[in-house]
Design a protein around this motif. Structure first.
Motif, mmCIF file in Angstrom:
data_model
loop_
_atom_site.group_PDB
_atom_site.id
_atom_site.type_symbol
_atom_site.label_atom_id
_atom_site.label_comp_id
_atom_site.label_asym_id
_atom_site.label_seq_id
_atom_site.Cartn_x
_atom_site.Cartn_y
_atom_site.Cartn_z
ATOM 1 N N SER A 60 0.635 -0.935 0.099
ATOM 2 C CA SER A 60 0.056 0.166 0.403
ATOM 3 C C SER A 60 1.032 0.603 0.359
ATOM 4 O O SER A 60 0.968 1.998 -0.408
ATOM 5 C CB SER A 60 -1.153 0.162 1.001
ATOM 6 O OG SER A 60 -1.815 -1.053 0.617
ATOM 7 N N GLY A 112 -3.259 -4.413 -1.679
ATOM 8 C CA GLY A 112 -2.819 -2.819 -1.816
ATOM 9 C C GLY A 112 -2.654 -2.071 -2.572
ATOM 10 O O GLY A 112 -3.125 -0.548 -2.116
ATOM 11 N N GLY A 343 -1.154 5.569 2.052
ATOM 12 C CA GLY A 343 -0.563 4.303 2.373
ATOM 13 C C GLY A 343 0.770 3.628 3.055
ATOM 14 O O GLY A 343 1.081 2.404 3.818
ATOM 15 N N THR A 346 -1.256 2.308 6.559
ATOM 16 C CA THR A 346 -1.971 1.096 6.421
ATOM 17 C C THR A 346 -0.719 0.738 6.683
ATOM 18 O O THR A 346 -1.377 -1.310 6.748
ATOM 19 C CB THR A 346 -2.974 1.369 4.547
ATOM 20 O OG1 THR A 346 -3.276 2.131 4.610
ATOM 21 C CG2 THR A 346 -2.875 -0.109 4.374
#
Length: 405
Positions: A60, A112, A343, A346
């Motif tokens: 991600s 992702g 991201g 994440t």
């Protein structure tokens, strides 16, 4: 009446999230049939899901950075193609290790590409209704337990697990690739009509990605995200197996999983509206405390009616809090680095999600029950609520900006 294109992006993101997340989490439905057919342990199969979450987190971060540079469409196209390929190859795996690596790395990496870039992209399309828009995308992901999971269950009862997983791979290709073509970057200047007002989250438009990743708000966001996901990952993934261990039939157990998903849809809308009205941070803290209570409540259930009641409450809460992280990130950081920032956060959420499947499988194999899983989830959930209280104040320049409905 012309429809604001941001809502098209929301619809596309919701559909892609439903298919991608549903395909990934279908492993929860496959868990027992795979163990019986292959002789692989629950811990071993669950470890594939742990690898998924770890890979998904780091992927991600990379996909988010690529999305900032090239836009979300090529990222989503690549993710859709990779997801179908990973599922197809995993369905042919000849050993547990081969399955773990293919499913964990390829499927996790593909997921992702869908989750973080989609959520980050939607935050740039909306100013006034941002919490609601992000929650609607997340609601699409929440449809997975009511769509992909029952479909996977039907496939398994009709065919063997390998054929069922291959069918899901074909479904992923069929839906993800064309839908990705509908996704666009947000307008470069969504508030051009009111240039004097700074956008929410743009108090420091010169902030670099490096500065953002070292900031106190990012650290609190990431730690809260980690503990939140560690709280609900085990209960979500092992719901079906726990219900079966309590003596419930397979199809009834899957309906419990679906009840969680259905309640999560309502939770996403409810928490999205509440976040727009009362502030995402305040709603998040309350939701995290309630989530801890919901996870702990599973310790006491044994009958189908009890499972439904707890699943409805737990699904409402964990489904509602998850979209708020993207909203909070957008309030603190400028849009041009949102893919990278969200991201990166994440990565932490995926590490939290990675704990539940493997730890829950190990607890069951070691003790013959899931009791300690729910006790641990309750404790971690309280920790998540405590950490969220440490969020610093929002930038003082944050103001409401008018935007098309």
């Amino acid at each position: 009446m012309k429809v604001y294109y941001g809502w098209v992006v929301v619809a596309a993101g919701g559909l892609m999230g439903c298919v991608a997340i549903g395909a990934v989490f279908s492993l929860a439905v496959f868990l027992q049939p795979m163990a019986e057919a292959s002789g692989w342990s629950r811990t071993g199969i669950s470890t594939a899901m742990t690898i998924v979450f770890i890979t998904m987190g780091f992927a991600s971060f990379a996909w988010g950075a690529l999305s900032d540079r090239f836009g979300p469409r090529p990222v989503l196209l690549a993710g859709g193609l990779l997801l179908g390929l990973g599922l197809a190859l995993a369905s042919r795996a000849a050993s547990l290790l081969e399955f773990q690596l293919i499913y964990g790395i390829m499927v996790g990496g593909a997921a992702g590409a869908v989750f973080a870039p989609t959520m980050a992209n939607v935050t740039g399309w909306f100013d006034r209704h941002r919490s609601l828009a992000v929650s609607l995308v997340s609601a699409g992901m929440g449809m997975a337990p009511m769509t992909v999971s029952p479909f996977a269950s039907w496939l398994i009862t009709t065919y063997d697990w390998r054929t069922a997983q291959l069918a899901i791979a074909v479904l992923a290709w069929t839906l993800l690739v064309p839908t990705a073509l509908l996704v666009r970057r947000p307008p470069a200047a969504s508030a051009a009509a009111v240039p004097a007002m700074p956008l929410p989250g743009a108090a420091d438009p010169a902030m670099t990605a490096g500065q953002a990743l070292r900031s106190p708000q990012f650290i609190v966001l990431s730690l809260t995200y980690f503990c939140c996901c560690a709280t609900h990952s085990g209960p979500i993934f092992h719901t079906v197996s726990y219900a079966i261990a309590c003596g419930l039939p397979m199809m009834a157990a899957v309906t419990i999983y679906s009840v969680e998903g259905l309640a999560g849809l309502g939770g996403r809308i409810l928490f999205g509206l509440a976040g727009d009205r009362f502030g995402a941070k305040r709603v998040l803290v309350i939701g995290l405390f309630a989530q801890a209570l919901g996870a702990g409540a599973y310790f006491f259930v044994r009958q189908l009616g009890e499972f439904y009641a707890v699943a409805a409450i737990f699904g409402l809460i964990y489904g509602g809090v998850m979209p708020l992280y993207a909203v909070i990130a957008r309030e603190y950081f400028p849009m041009r680095i949102m893919g990278t920032v969200f991201g990166a956060s994440t990565v932490f959420s995926s590490l939290g999600m990675a704990l539940g499947p493997a730890v829950g499988g190990w607890i069951f194999d070691a003790t013959g029950s899931y009791g300690w899983l729910y006790i641990a989830s309750f404790g971690i959930g309280l920790g998540a609520a405590a950490i969220a209280l440490a969020f610093p104040p929002l930038p003082s320049s944050r103001r409401a900006v008018a935007q098309p409905a």
